[in-house]
Enzyme design. Sequence first.
Site, short mmCIF file in Angstrom:
data_model
loop_
_atom_site.label_atom_id
_atom_site.label_comp_id
_atom_site.label_asym_id
_atom_site.label_seq_id
_atom_site.Cartn_x
_atom_site.Cartn_y
_atom_site.Cartn_z
N ALA A 83 0.83 -1.22 0.00
CA ALA A 83 0.00 0.00 0.00
C ALA A 83 0.86 1.26 0.00
O ALA A 83 1.82 1.35 0.75
CB ALA A 83 -0.90 0.00 1.23
N ASP A 88 2.39 14.53 -4.26
CA ASP A 88 3.53 15.20 -4.86
C ASP A 88 3.41 16.72 -4.79
O ASP A 88 2.31 17.27 -4.86
CB ASP A 88 3.67 14.80 -6.33
CG ASP A 88 4.05 13.34 -6.54
OD1 ASP A 88 4.26 12.63 -5.55
OD2 ASP A 88 4.16 12.92 -7.71
N GLY A 143 9.89 16.85 -6.61
CA GLY A 143 8.43 16.83 -6.42
C GLY A 143 7.97 15.72 -5.50
O GLY A 143 6.77 15.59 -5.24
N GLN A 144 8.92 14.92 -5.00
CA GLN A 144 8.56 13.76 -4.16
C GLN A 144 9.50 13.59 -2.97
O GLN A 144 9.93 12.48 -2.67
CB GLN A 144 8.61 12.48 -4.99
CG GLN A 144 7.47 12.31 -5.98
CD GLN A 144 7.29 10.86 -6.38
OE1 GLN A 144 8.24 10.22 -6.82
NE2 GLN A 144 6.09 10.33 -6.21
N TYR A 147 7.76 11.22 -0.57
CA TYR A 147 7.66 9.84 -1.08
C TYR A 147 9.05 9.20 -1.16
O TYR A 147 9.24 8.04 -0.77
CB TYR A 147 7.02 9.92 -2.47
CG TYR A 147 6.67 8.61 -3.13
CD1 TYR A 147 5.45 8.00 -2.90
CD2 TYR A 147 7.54 8.03 -4.04
CE1 TYR A 147 5.11 6.82 -3.56
CE2 TYR A 147 7.22 6.85 -4.70
CZ TYR A 147 6.00 6.24 -4.45
OH TYR A 147 5.66 5.08 -5.10
N1 CAA Z 1 11.30 14.51 -13.97
C1 CAA Z 1 11.98 15.59 -14.46
N2 CAA Z 1 11.52 16.85 -14.39
C2 CAA Z 1 10.32 17.03 -13.81
C3 CAA Z 1 9.57 15.96 -13.27
C4 CAA Z 1 10.10 14.67 -13.39
N3 CAA Z 1 9.45 13.59 -12.93
N4 CAA Z 1 8.45 16.48 -12.76
C5 CAA Z 1 8.47 17.80 -12.97
N5 CAA Z 1 9.59 18.14 -13.63
C6 CAA Z 1 9.97 19.48 -14.07
C7 CAA Z 1 8.89 20.09 -14.95
O1 CAA Z 1 9.05 19.69 -16.30
C8 CAA Z 1 9.14 21.55 -14.76
O2 CAA Z 1 10.24 21.93 -15.57
P1 CAA Z 1 10.25 23.33 -16.35
O3 CAA Z 1 10.20 24.37 -15.26
O4 CAA Z 1 11.52 23.28 -17.12
O5 CAA Z 1 9.01 23.30 -17.20
C9 CAA Z 1 9.59 21.66 -13.29
O6 CAA Z 1 10.00 20.34 -12.93
C10 CAA Z 1 8.48 22.09 -12.35
O7 CAA Z 1 7.36 21.23 -12.57
P2 CAA Z 1 5.87 21.81 -12.64
O8 CAA Z 1 5.79 23.04 -13.51
O9 CAA Z 1 4.99 20.67 -12.97
O10 CAA Z 1 5.66 22.30 -11.11
P3 CAA Z 1 4.33 22.25 -10.29
O11 CAA Z 1 4.63 22.91 -8.98
O12 CAA Z 1 3.17 22.71 -11.09
O13 CAA Z 1 4.07 20.65 -10.05
C11 CAA Z 1 4.67 18.45 -9.37
C12 CAA Z 1 5.00 19.94 -9.30
C13 CAA Z 1 3.28 18.19 -8.73
C14 CAA Z 1 5.72 17.72 -8.57
C15 CAA Z 1 4.59 17.96 -10.84
O14 CAA Z 1 5.72 18.44 -11.54
C16 CAA Z 1 4.59 16.47 -10.95
O15 CAA Z 1 3.57 15.82 -10.72
N6 CAA Z 1 5.74 15.85 -11.29
C17 CAA Z 1 5.89 14.42 -11.38
C18 CAA Z 1 6.58 13.92 -10.14
C19 CAA Z 1 6.74 12.43 -10.26
O16 CAA Z 1 7.56 11.97 -11.05
N7 CAA Z 1 5.93 11.67 -9.48
C20 CAA Z 1 5.94 10.25 -9.59
C21 CAA Z 1 4.55 9.75 -9.30
S1 CAA Z 1 4.36 8.00 -9.68
C22 CAA Z 1 5.09 7.24 -8.43
O17 CAA Z 1 5.49 7.80 -7.45
C23 CAA Z 1 5.21 5.77 -8.55
C24 CAA Z 1 6.61 5.36 -8.43
O18 CAA Z 1 6.99 4.80 -7.40
C25 CAA Z 1 7.53 5.58 -9.54
#
Ligand code: CAA
Length: 241
Positions: A83, A88, A143-144, A147
Amino acid sequence: MSRVAVVTGGTRGIGEAISIALKAAGYKVAASYAGNDEAAAKFKSQTGINVYKWDVSNYDACAAGLKQVEADLGPVDVLVNNAGITKDGMFHKMTPEQWYAVINTNLNSLFNMTRPVWEGMRERKFGRVICISSINGQKGQMGQVNYSAAKAGDIGFVKALAQEGARAGITVNTICPGYIATEMVKAINPEIVAKNILPQIPVGRLGEPHEIARTVVFLASDDAGFITGSTISANGGQHMI
Ligand code: CAA
């Protein structure tokens, strides 16, 4: 006699695939879930697997839930701590609620779930504890912070507990999935997935839940008795350690 397996978060996503694969391998399976009654009911009717509702971030709820599972199915032989949630956000915007929710569900749950079954596994001289961590606990992910901290903690938990369980016939391992095609990953902005995530995966696609489930079935088996304290990556080549 069939062994008994508990899968937390076992009705959706990677956990659903794990529950189904363990049942297919001959285990009596209990799948726990936190809140989505509709998904749990659908899962139960499709699979015939028992579902149980409790919050893995609450010790007493876990102890009571596990007691019910043991009354229904028998002592727990295999525990899959799957779980997990995401909340993020960039750290400069992260709230205490986002921090504590993720730490409690993704890390403190390992204590809450494993402690109540541990003594029984020791007494019976057999056990399998399999924790689903994440690539982002290995490499960190912007962003994590919450996590990644929790998932890195899962890896430390496994390495320490494996040493304690070894002489009692209990193995403790962790699997670190990469980006798998589940609701959790589908919740990410598709532009970020296309621009930032997929290009980092050498196999060129998201993983499938059953690809993690097969690894769990193997770790649960007698054949895997010499594998303990391991961190197994399943991430399409995105991160190699
Ligand atoms: N890898 C590389 N760059 C990333 C990224 C990632 N995973 N996530 C965001 N960025 C970059 C964006 O492209 C952006 O770059 P620019 O400024 O050059 O455009 C910068 O970081 C800021 O991102 P946002 O504009 O999206 O910022 P925000 O404040 O609106 O949102 C966020 C922040 C909520 C963290 C959003 O970016 C997001 O959801 N990112 C994905 C994070 C991620 O990878 N989560 C994994 C979830 S799945 C999981 O966790 C399962 C597992 O075990 C793998």
